[in-house]
Design a protein around this motif. Structure first.
Motif, short mmCIF file in Angstrom:
data_model
loop_
_atom_site.label_atom_id
_atom_site.label_comp_id
_atom_site.label_asym_id
_atom_site.label_seq_id
_atom_site.Cartn_x
_atom_site.Cartn_y
_atom_site.Cartn_z
N THR A 1 0.81 -1.12 0.02
CA THR A 1 0.08 0.02 0.08
C THR A 1 1.00 1.22 0.08
OG1 THR A 1 0.09 0.06 2.17
CG2 THR A 1 -1.76 -1.14 1.27
N GLN A 2 0.11 2.36 -0.23
CA GLN A 2 1.05 3.56 0.02
C GLN A 2 1.55 3.76 1.08
OE1 GLN A 2 -1.61 6.98 -1.44
NE2 GLN A 2 -0.09 8.47 -1.14
N HIS A 3 0.84 3.58 2.34
CA HIS A 3 1.27 3.71 3.59
C HIS A 3 2.74 2.94 3.79
CE1 HIS A 3 -2.82 5.31 5.37
NE2 HIS A 3 -2.15 6.27 4.57
N PRO B 1 1.78 8.48 7.68
CA PRO B 1 0.98 8.71 8.83
C PRO B 1 1.52 7.45 10.08
CG PRO B 1 -0.43 7.54 7.19
CD PRO B 1 1.17 7.66 6.62
N ASP B 2 1.76 6.37 9.63
CA ASP B 2 2.15 5.47 10.70
C ASP B 2 3.52 5.83 11.35
OD1 ASP B 2 2.69 3.32 12.55
OD2 ASP B 2 1.89 1.90 11.33
N ARG B 3 3.72 6.37 12.65
CA ARG B 3 4.94 6.81 13.36
C ARG B 3 5.87 5.65 13.59
NH1 ARG B 3 6.19 11.37 15.86
NH2 ARG B 3 6.92 10.23 17.40
N MET C 1 12.54 14.81 6.87
CA MET C 1 12.00 13.99 5.78
C MET C 1 11.70 12.58 6.20
SD MET C 1 14.04 15.15 2.21
CE MET C 1 14.53 17.07 2.31
N THR C 2 12.92 12.38 6.94
CA THR C 2 12.66 10.87 7.57
C THR C 2 11.80 10.78 8.75
OG1 THR C 2 14.72 11.26 8.96
CG2 THR C 2 14.98 10.23 6.47
N ALA C 3 11.71 11.96 9.54
CA ALA C 3 10.87 11.95 10.87
C ALA C 3 9.67 12.40 10.87
CB ALA C 3 11.76 12.58 11.79
N GLY C 4 9.12 13.20 9.70
CA GLY C 4 8.07 14.05 9.81
C GLY C 4 6.76 13.06 8.98
N PRO C 5 5.88 13.94 8.69
CA PRO C 5 4.63 13.18 7.73
C PRO C 5 5.09 12.70 6.44
CG PRO C 5 4.29 15.57 8.71
CD PRO C 5 5.66 15.40 9.00
N ASP C 6 6.02 13.21 5.95
CA ASP C 6 6.45 12.67 4.43
C ASP C 6 6.81 11.38 4.77
OD1 ASP C 6 6.31 15.30 3.43
OD2 ASP C 6 8.46 15.79 3.38
N ALA C 7 7.23 10.70 5.83
CA ALA C 7 7.64 9.07 5.91
C ALA C 7 6.36 8.39 6.28
CB ALA C 7 8.64 8.95 7.32
N VAL D 1 11.89 3.13 9.17
CA VAL D 1 11.99 2.56 7.81
C VAL D 1 12.64 3.33 6.92
CG1 VAL D 1 11.28 1.33 5.70
CG2 VAL D 1 10.30 0.68 7.79
N ALA D 2 12.31 4.62 7.04
CA ALA D 2 12.87 5.80 6.25
C ALA D 2 14.19 6.03 6.36
CB ALA D 2 12.03 7.15 6.54
N ALA D 3 14.78 5.71 7.60
CA ALA D 3 15.94 6.00 7.74
C ALA D 3 16.76 4.78 7.29
CB ALA D 3 16.29 6.14 9.37
N VAL D 4 16.35 3.58 7.30
CA VAL D 4 16.87 2.33 6.55
C VAL D 4 16.98 2.48 5.12
CG1 VAL D 4 16.72 0.00 6.09
CG2 VAL D 4 15.95 0.78 8.56
#
Length: 399
Positions: A2-4, A280-282, A272-278, A287-290
């Motif tokens: 999914t997009q999420h 809605p599921d905090r 970008m990795t810690a905010g909403p761009d990454a 995974v963004a950092a990985v």
């Protein structure tokens, strides 16, 4: 998927691409400025990509937190303005190694972190602004000297600012590289495109330790690590300070013999990795950092080819692109430096000394700028402000 599910992956890839492309030429030029050959500079960028990727993977997987790392762009600007130090490139490598040790100590010894925290932010920002200003002027002089070569780079930067400010510097760099390909692409050799790490045995000199290590450490802490913590906190994340400083300090020390100058917490790309761009599921944003770390490992393979292009560039193109990449740093630094009335004049003195490029006793202007600012600050602050500070200290001592 999914997009999420894909959102943090995409955010990490974008963060790495923006972080790399917006300042790659600055770092490469900085390493050459302090004495590296083009091959040694390419090795330094490659090493920085690898060590910050490995450290980012460790922090993200261990803490399930979207902690982004980067190389020190302000530190690279400092190197560019400093130039070759006594002892040449080996002494610069030694200075990088000591910088890594200081960053580790900052995590292990709270008093050292507190000492850095006592440096007035206005002076630290003014020093950085003074270091960056002459580099940004290269865009102006380059456009005047070579309008047909530099003009397209400037136009691309301006147009992208209207479309997406985030991508303005990367697109300007891409246009600059196209200009280089057209002008000098035929001079590239296949062996220049292969990833190679070159080891330099470190050396030490007083001038390098004072003129490079101290300013590089201060500007990396004040302009990268402290804002990086603040950006993460603004999105509800707590950075494990001791472990983050240990990881980035060790990463700096490991990269140093290969030519890397400094690894630190990211500030802009951290959003970008810690905010909403990454997404809605905090709980999935780590995974963004990985994703960013893996992207940096891929980009590391491209550094030799990009470095070869930069080395083959006509004289004005790459300095102009680097200057454009630093305009945002200059604007933010000047804004912060001059924001407080009480410190405005001391910040102006710091800025002027840093921008002058003076070298005294073999030590560059960044060190003297910070020293000058600290000396004149008590003299230039309004009497009412100084009195109120003394009053508050007296009240605290009574309590």
């Amino acid at each position: 998927m999914t997009q999420h599910d894909t959102a943090p992956v995409v955010a990490g890839v974008v963060a790495a691409l923006v972080g790399f492309s917006s300042s790659f030429v600055v770092v490469l030029a900085a390493l050459v400025a302090v004495g590296a050959t083009p091959d040694q500079a390419a090795s330094g960028v490659l090493a920085l990509c690898v060590v910050q990727a490995v450290a980012m993977l460790w922090l993200a997987l261990r803490h399930r937190s979207p902690i982004a790392l980067a190389w020190s762009t302000p530190g690279a600007a400092l190197l560019l303005s400093t130039g070759t130090v006594a002892g040449g490139w080996p002494a610069a490598v030694g200075a990088f190694l000591v910088t890594g040790a200081l960053i580790v100590l900052t995590g292990l010894v709270p008093a050292l972190g507190a000492l850095i925290g006592r440096i007035p932010p206005a002076l630290a920002r003014a020093m950085l602004a003074g270091v960056v200003a002459p580099l940004c002027l290269a865009t102006v002089t380059g456009t005047a000297a070579s309008p047909l070569l530099v003009g397209p780079v400037v136009i691309a930067w301006l147009v992208m600012h209207r479309i997406s400010r985030r991508w303005a510097s990367p697109v300007a760099l891409a246009v600059a590289l196209v200009v280089v390909l057209v002008e000098a692409g035929g001079s590239l050799r296949a062996e220049q495109l292969l990833p190679v790490l070159e080891v330099t045995a470190p050396a030490w000199s007083v001038q390098a330790l004072v003129g490079l290590t101290l300013p590089l450490y201060v500007v990396t802490m004040a302009s990268q690590n402290v804002p990086g913590v603040a950006v993460m906190a603004s999105h509800g994340w707590t950075v494990p300070w001791r472990e983050a400083m240990t990881a980035t300090g060790l990463g700096t020390a490991v990269a140093a013999p290969f030519g890397g100058h400094a690894v630190n917490l990211a500030a802009i790309t951290a959003a970008m990795t810690a905010g909403p761009d990454a997404g809605p599921d905090r709980s999935r944003r780590w995974v963004a950092a990985v994703s960013a770390a893996i992207t940096y490992l891929v980009l590391a393979l491209a550094t030799p080819a990009l470095a070869a292009l930069v080395a083959a560039a006509p004289g004005d193109v790459i300095p102009a692109a680097a200057g454009l990449a630093l305009v945002g740093v200059l604007a933010a630094s000047l804004s912060g430096a001059l924001a407080q009335d009480a410190d405005r004049e001391a910040a102006a003195v710091t800025f002027l000394v840093a921008a002058s490029g003076v070298v005294v006793l073999g030590v560059g202007s960044a060190f003297w700028a910070l020293l000058a600012g600290l000396v004149v600050r008590p003299l230039l602050r309004p009497a009412s402000t100084a009195g109120s500070h003394r009053g508050r200290r007296a009240q605290r001592s009574v309590k």
